[in-house]
Design an enzyme around this catalytic site. Structure first.
Site, PDB file in Angstrom:
ATOM      1  N   GLU A  66      40.842  29.472  40.011  1.00 62.19           N
ATOM      2  CA  GLU A  66      39.935  29.888  41.072  1.00 62.19           C
ATOM      3  C   GLU A  66      38.653  29.073  40.922  1.00 62.19           C
ATOM      4  O   GLU A  66      38.226  28.795  39.808  1.00 62.19           O
ATOM      5  CB  GLU A  66      39.637  31.393  40.880  1.00 62.19           C
TER       6      GLU A  66
ATOM      7  N   ARG B 238      41.078  29.969  45.668  1.00 64.24           N
ATOM      8  CA  ARG B 238      42.201  29.584  44.814  1.00 64.24           C
ATOM      9  C   ARG B 238      42.375  28.073  44.830  1.00 64.24           C
ATOM     10  O   ARG B 238      42.368  27.466  45.914  1.00 64.24           O
ATOM     11  CB  ARG B 238      43.470  30.258  45.345  1.00 64.24           C
TER      12      ARG B 238
ATOM     13  N   ARG C 174      55.389  36.352  46.556  1.00 63.01           N
ATOM     14  CA  ARG C 174      54.475  37.429  46.205  1.00 63.01           C
ATOM     15  C   ARG C 174      55.234  38.302  45.213  1.00 63.01           C
ATOM     16  O   ARG C 174      55.644  39.403  45.528  1.00 63.01           O
ATOM     17  CB  ARG C 174      54.095  38.205  47.461  1.00 63.01           C
TER      18      ARG C 174
ATOM     19  N   ARG D 218      45.158  27.181  48.559  1.00 68.25           N
ATOM     20  CA  ARG D 218      46.341  28.036  48.599  1.00 68.25           C
ATOM     21  C   ARG D 218      47.353  27.557  49.637  1.00 68.25           C
ATOM     22  O   ARG D 218      48.559  27.716  49.467  1.00 68.25           O
ATOM     23  CB  ARG D 218      45.890  29.458  48.953  1.00 68.25           C
TER      24      ARG D 218
ATOM     25  N   GLU E 270      43.893  40.356  33.484  1.00 69.41           N
ATOM     26  CA  GLU E 270      42.959  39.249  33.641  1.00 69.41           C
ATOM     27  C   GLU E 270      41.918  39.573  34.697  1.00 69.41           C
ATOM     28  O   GLU E 270      42.204  40.265  35.673  1.00 69.41           O
ATOM     29  CB  GLU E 270      43.719  37.974  34.041  1.00 69.41           C
TER      30      GLU E 270
ATOM     31  N   LYS F  73      47.457  43.091  41.544  1.00 67.07           N
ATOM     32  CA  LYS F  73      45.995  43.129  41.542  1.00 67.07           C
ATOM     33  C   LYS F  73      45.504  44.553  41.718  1.00 67.07           C
ATOM     34  O   LYS F  73      46.118  45.363  42.420  1.00 67.07           O
ATOM     35  CB  LYS F  73      45.411  42.206  42.608  1.00 67.07           C
TER      36      LYS F  73
ATOM     37  N   LYS G 104      39.751  39.176  37.969  1.00 70.78           N
ATOM     38  CA  LYS G 104      40.021  38.577  39.277  1.00 70.78           C
ATOM     39  C   LYS G 104      38.697  38.124  39.857  1.00 70.78           C
ATOM     40  O   LYS G 104      37.826  38.940  40.162  1.00 70.78           O
ATOM     41  CB  LYS G 104      40.687  39.595  40.201  1.00 70.78           C
TER      42      LYS G 104
ATOM     43  N   PHE H  84      43.797  30.073  35.134  1.00 68.66           N
ATOM     44  CA  PHE H  84      44.582  31.176  34.560  1.00 68.66           C
ATOM     45  C   PHE H  84      46.048  30.841  34.369  1.00 68.66           C
ATOM     46  O   PHE H  84      46.814  31.670  33.884  1.00 68.66           O
ATOM     47  CB  PHE H  84      44.437  32.461  35.389  1.00 68.66           C
TER      48      PHE H  84
END
Length: 512
Positions: free
Chosen positions: A259, A215, A374, A230, A208, A380, A210, A299
């Site tokens: 985002e 966020r 995470r 976030r 996807e 990423k 970025k 997303f």
DNA sequence: TTCCGACAGTGGGGTCGCAAT
DNA sequence: ATTGCGACCCCACTATCGGAA
């Protein structure tokens, strides 16, 4: 409970290396905490204030105050005083805050002062924050650590879960469910150095785009829409476009993850600085929205109707997302069947960069939404640039870097034979490199003001960075984004370092 | 026994809002 | 009007512990 007890436990935790022992120390303290003290003790031992930030920083706290001889402060009294401190506003507020901090510090012993200082600045440095506190809480109450962790993610708050657990025991965990209108800690991504590496790790995956924005987590329940960052700050009032967009979607109860970013008239993404400035504007939102309109791009979907989708595989969540959100309001993506299909992923990355975006996020299709973690299922990938720069100065480090030169001032060559500072970095050094550079830079020292050691510009260092951004602080009018050390280039002389001109030429999109 | 996931620490730049100058 | 401070956006990387492999 006395503050001195907390200061003592915090010191003990800091002096302990083993995480299991840190957890046990916290668990012991939580067990002996009276219910009324829980809302204060739990956040304090997780290194945070229940009030959040107070508007008090190093400037005020660095004024020394003679400590009290005996420990008398209770945690509740401290909490009450800090609540008052947080309310102070308007003309004369700085003097009043300074007075209140002075009074509090004056009532604290030296050990308590150290603890309070860490709490208020947000730097307790005890090697234990939320995650260890969660373990300690689980141990103290006999609950499953994983269950406590999940409840904290869903509540978005350790304190809420702690109060419920210590009052009602493990069954209280069942009360914490995903709820529209209550923000959840967002899932985060790891970094991979290439698309091939990411696809190699994940197999069948989605690639996807970025976007380089802010966020957001968007909750809608009927006409009620809330937008969170976030860190779960409510920024609904600053983003009327997002509220309007959410109201136009076909579902009337959902939680979306995405985002917010600003596009220019030509449809190119504006710089992060412009988007962030817009999202940060609070005083005249209407004007800011006219000048820098933003768009939400989604997303993921965490909840739809009455269904909690967190545990569904990403592939299924995306099916739900596509039902709810029309294509222009979704992130672009490509499906990749595995390592044999890396070329398609590479091509998608290249196309994304051509459109002016930051990079891609590669996502496993079978992974659940790991709130607050995470997880290794989102990777990423961003292009990395490198430069050879010259060390102009270095700053003495703090904490575990005390006594070592840590933060480097970086310079590029200028046309007149001098150097222009482009920024600083403390990232990327191993302990051995810190040791080495401290000794080497001391040899090159020109002056030392106690904080900054200025050196003869002769040491060349290879620096990685994510891009260039405009700067009003540095002489070239630009600075490096996320600069970090790759290695020292002792084979290079300063005359061979990169120049400001070549740097600017490499980033034509950044206009000074 | 070795490997690797998760955490905490160490700070970077920009921008906004607010109070002080 | 300008300056300084604090909050909060974005964030990379290393060291370490302890469970997984």
């Amino acid at each position: 409970m006395l503050l001195s007890r907390l200061a003592e436990v915090s010191r003990e935790v800091a002096a302990t290396a083993a995480r299991s022992r840190k957890t046990a120390l916290l668990a012991d303290l939580f067990r002996e905490t009276a219910p009324d003290d829980v809302p204060v003790v739990i956040p304090y031992l997780a290194g945070r204030l229940p009030q959040g930030r107070l508007g008090v920083g190093w400037k005020v706290l660095s004024r020394p105050v003679p400590p009290a001889a005996a420990a008398a402060l209770t945690v509740r009294e401290v909490d009450a005083r800090l609540t008052e401190l947080g309310k102070v506003a308007g003309p004369g507020s700085q003097a009043e805050r300074t007075r209140l901090v002075g009074a509090l510090m004056g009532a604290a012993t030296a050990a308590e002062q150290r603890f309070l200082l860490g709490l208020i600045t947000g730097e307790v440095r005890q090697g234990a924050l939320d995650a260890v506190a969660v373990e300690g809480l689980a141990q103290a109450t006999g609950a499953e650590a994983a269950g406590v962790r999940r409840a904290v993610m869903l509540a978005g708050s350790l304190q809420t879960v702690a109060e419920a657990l210590l009052a009602d025991g493990p069954p209280a965990l069942a009360r914490f469910r995903l709820t529209v209108g209550r923000p959840v800690l967002p899932m985060l991504a790891h970094t991979a150095s290439s698309v091939a590496e990411a696809v190699g790790k994940l197999g069948t995956c989605a690639v996807e785009e970025k976007l380089d924005g802010i966020r957001v987590q968007v909750h809608r329940d009927g006409d009620a829409v809330r937008v969170y960052t976030r860190t779960l700050d409510d920024i609904t009032d600053r983003l009327p476009e997002v509220t309007a967009a959410a109201r136009e979607l076909p579902g009337d109860r959902f939680i979306l993850d995405g985002e917010v970013i600003s596009f220019d008239a030509a449809g190119r993404p504006r710089s992060f600085q412009e988007t962030a400035g817009r999202v940060g504007s609070r005083t005249d939102v209407a004007k800011a929205a006219r000048e820098v309109p933003v768009s939400p791009v989604f997303f993921d979907v965490l909840s739809a109707g009455d269904h909690d989708l967190l545990d569904l595989p990403f592939a299924d969540r995306h099916t739900e997302l596509a039902r709810l959100v029309p294509e222009p309001m979704r992130v672009r993506r490509a499906l990749v069947s595995g390592p044999g299909d890396t070329a398609a992923a590479e091509e998608f990355l290249a196309a994304t960069l051509r459109r002016g975006h930051e990079g891609v996020v590669v996502k496993a299709l079978d992974a659940p939404y790991s709130a607050g973690r995470r997880g290794a299922s989102w990777l990423k990938v961003k292009p990395v640039h490198t430069l050879d720069l010259v060390v102009l100065a270095a700053e003495w480090g703090h904490g575990r870097r005390t006594g070592r030169l840590s933060n480097l001032h970086l310079g590029a060559r200028t046309r007149d034979g001098g150097f222009a500072m482009l920024g600083k970095t403390f990232k990327g050094m191993t302990d051995a490199m810190l040791e080495w550079q401290t000794a080497r830079l001391k040899e090159l020292e020109v002056s030392d003001d106690g904080g900054v050691v200025t050196v003869r510009p002769s040491l060349v260092v290879e620096i990685a960075y994510d891009g260039l951004q405009r700067s009003s602080r540095y002489p070239a009018g630009v600075t490096l984004r996320f600069a970090r050390v790759v290695r020292y280039r002792e084979d290079k002389r300063p005359e061979e370092a990169d120049t400001v001109e070549t740097l600017l030429a490499a980033h034509p999109e950044v206009r000074r």
